[in-house]
Design a protein around this motif. Structure first.
Motif, PDB file in Angstrom:
ATOM      1  N   UNK A 106       0.735  -1.125   0.120  1.00  0.00           N
ATOM      2  CA  UNK A 106       0.115  -0.076  -0.018  1.00  0.00           C
ATOM      3  C   UNK A 106       0.783   1.081   0.020  1.00  0.00           C
ATOM      4  N   UNK A 107       2.200   1.004  -0.005  1.00  0.00           N
ATOM      5  CA  UNK A 107       3.122   2.343   0.150  1.00  0.00           C
ATOM      6  C   UNK A 107       3.598   2.591  -1.482  1.00  0.00           C
ATOM      7  N   UNK A 108       4.027   3.730  -1.592  1.00  0.00           N
ATOM      8  CA  UNK A 108       4.476   4.281  -2.888  1.00  0.00           C
ATOM      9  C   UNK A 108       3.715   4.057  -4.105  1.00  0.00           C
ATOM     10  N   UNK A 109       4.154   3.069  -5.108  1.00  0.00           N
ATOM     11  CA  UNK A 109       3.556   2.659  -6.282  1.00  0.00           C
ATOM     12  C   UNK A 109       2.283   1.569  -5.903  1.00  0.00           C
ATOM     13  N   UNK A 110       2.284   1.060  -4.791  1.00  0.00           N
ATOM     14  CA  UNK A 110       1.222   0.274  -4.476  1.00  0.00           C
ATOM     15  C   UNK A 110      -0.044   0.964  -3.551  1.00  0.00           C
ATOM     16  N   UNK A 111       0.193   2.223  -3.509  1.00  0.00           N
ATOM     17  CA  UNK A 111      -0.604   3.239  -3.010  1.00  0.00           C
ATOM     18  C   UNK A 111      -1.668   3.556  -4.231  1.00  0.00           C
ATOM     19  N   UNK A 112      -2.580   2.577  -4.324  1.00  0.00           N
ATOM     20  CA  UNK A 112      -3.475   2.782  -5.601  1.00  0.00           C
ATOM     21  C   UNK A 112      -4.952   2.820  -5.155  1.00  0.00           C
ATOM     22  N   UNK A 113      -5.877   2.670  -6.055  1.00  0.00           N
ATOM     23  CA  UNK A 113      -7.141   2.798  -5.702  1.00  0.00           C
ATOM     24  C   UNK A 113      -7.867   1.434  -5.174  1.00  0.00           C
ATOM     25  N   UNK A 114      -6.921   0.512  -5.196  1.00  0.00           N
ATOM     26  CA  UNK A 114      -7.626  -0.761  -4.565  1.00  0.00           C
ATOM     27  C   UNK A 114      -8.290  -0.823  -3.373  1.00  0.00           C
ATOM     28  N   UNK A 115      -9.166  -1.790  -3.145  1.00  0.00           N
ATOM     29  CA  UNK A 115      -9.999  -1.675  -1.610  1.00  0.00           C
ATOM     30  C   UNK A 115      -8.935  -1.845  -0.601  1.00  0.00           C
ATOM     31  N   UNK A 116      -7.838  -2.713  -0.942  1.00  0.00           N
ATOM     32  CA  UNK A 116      -6.952  -2.833   0.249  1.00  0.00           C
ATOM     33  C   UNK A 116      -6.283  -1.690   0.660  1.00  0.00           C
ATOM     34  N   UNK A 117      -5.574  -0.976  -0.319  1.00  0.00           N
ATOM     35  CA  UNK A 117      -4.969   0.221  -0.185  1.00  0.00           C
ATOM     36  C   UNK A 117      -5.621   1.380   0.367  1.00  0.00           C
TER      37      UNK A 117
END
Length: 203
Positions: A106-117
């Protein structure tokens, strides 16, 4: 190997797993006498994560640093950033080049619009910001690093298997046991599979 955050919920699993596999472990602790004395285990007091000299003196003779540092559950925190800043300085002084650090999906490039993030940022944004700045220090350090990004951590017993990969899908319900995460960290220390990469891990 040296373990930062050794007295935390994940760090204790890392220490015990490493000892079970026959490794010599230097456990960095805030207070002496935290661990029951065991063969191959040395405690070194590291009272503040901003304190570099104790860490520098603890690292010679180790071949890898594993960081399981974590911050406060609520409110501003810089524990991961401050600790890794100290670790990078100490490692360079001691000539230790291998760093494996636990971050979070969920940080940096994985901080996206996914439900988890979106869920994790809604609940522990300060901790995520701390891990983002920590990661930036690591990737700019010149060390041989691996940043591990687990989803939710559980205290369930190890199931003895996990899935890992740099593009592993992480769902809202994804989780991994701390004991299995510890096994992966030791696996990576023993046989590096993800040099200068950021693998995800889930059960």
């Amino acid at each position: 190997m040296a373990v930062l955050g050794a007295t935390g919920a994940t760090g204790r699993h890392v220490v015990s797993t490493a000892l079970q596999r026959g490794h010599n472990v230097v456990a960095l602790v805030r207070r002496p006498g935290t661990f029951t004395p065991r063969e191959n285990l040395v405690e070194v007091t590291w009272p503040e994560v901003t304190e570099v000299s104790a860490l520098t003196h603890a690292l010679p003779g180790t071949n890898v640093v594993i960081s399981t540092l974590g911050g406060a559950e609520q409110g501003p925190t810089t524990v991961c950033t401050d600790g890794i800043r100290s670790a990078v300085t100490a490692m360079k002084a001691a000539g230790v080049t291998r760093l494996i650090a636990v971050s979070a999906h969920g940080v940096l490039e994985t901080h996206d619009r996914s439900l988890y993030s979106m869920a994790v940022w809604a609940n522990v944004a300060e901790r995520m910001r701390d891990k983002e700045t920590m990661e930036q220090l690591i990737t700019a350090s010149g060390l041989n690093w691996t940043i591990v990004r687990p989803p939710k951590l559980s205290d369930h017993d190890a199931i003895g298997k996990y899935r890992a990969g740099t593009d592993l899908p992480i769902r809202l319900w994804s989780a991994v046991a701390r004991a299995d995460l510890a096994a992966f960290l030791i696996d990576e220390a023993e046989t590096p599979q993800y040099p200068r990469a950021s693998p995800r891990i889930t059960r």
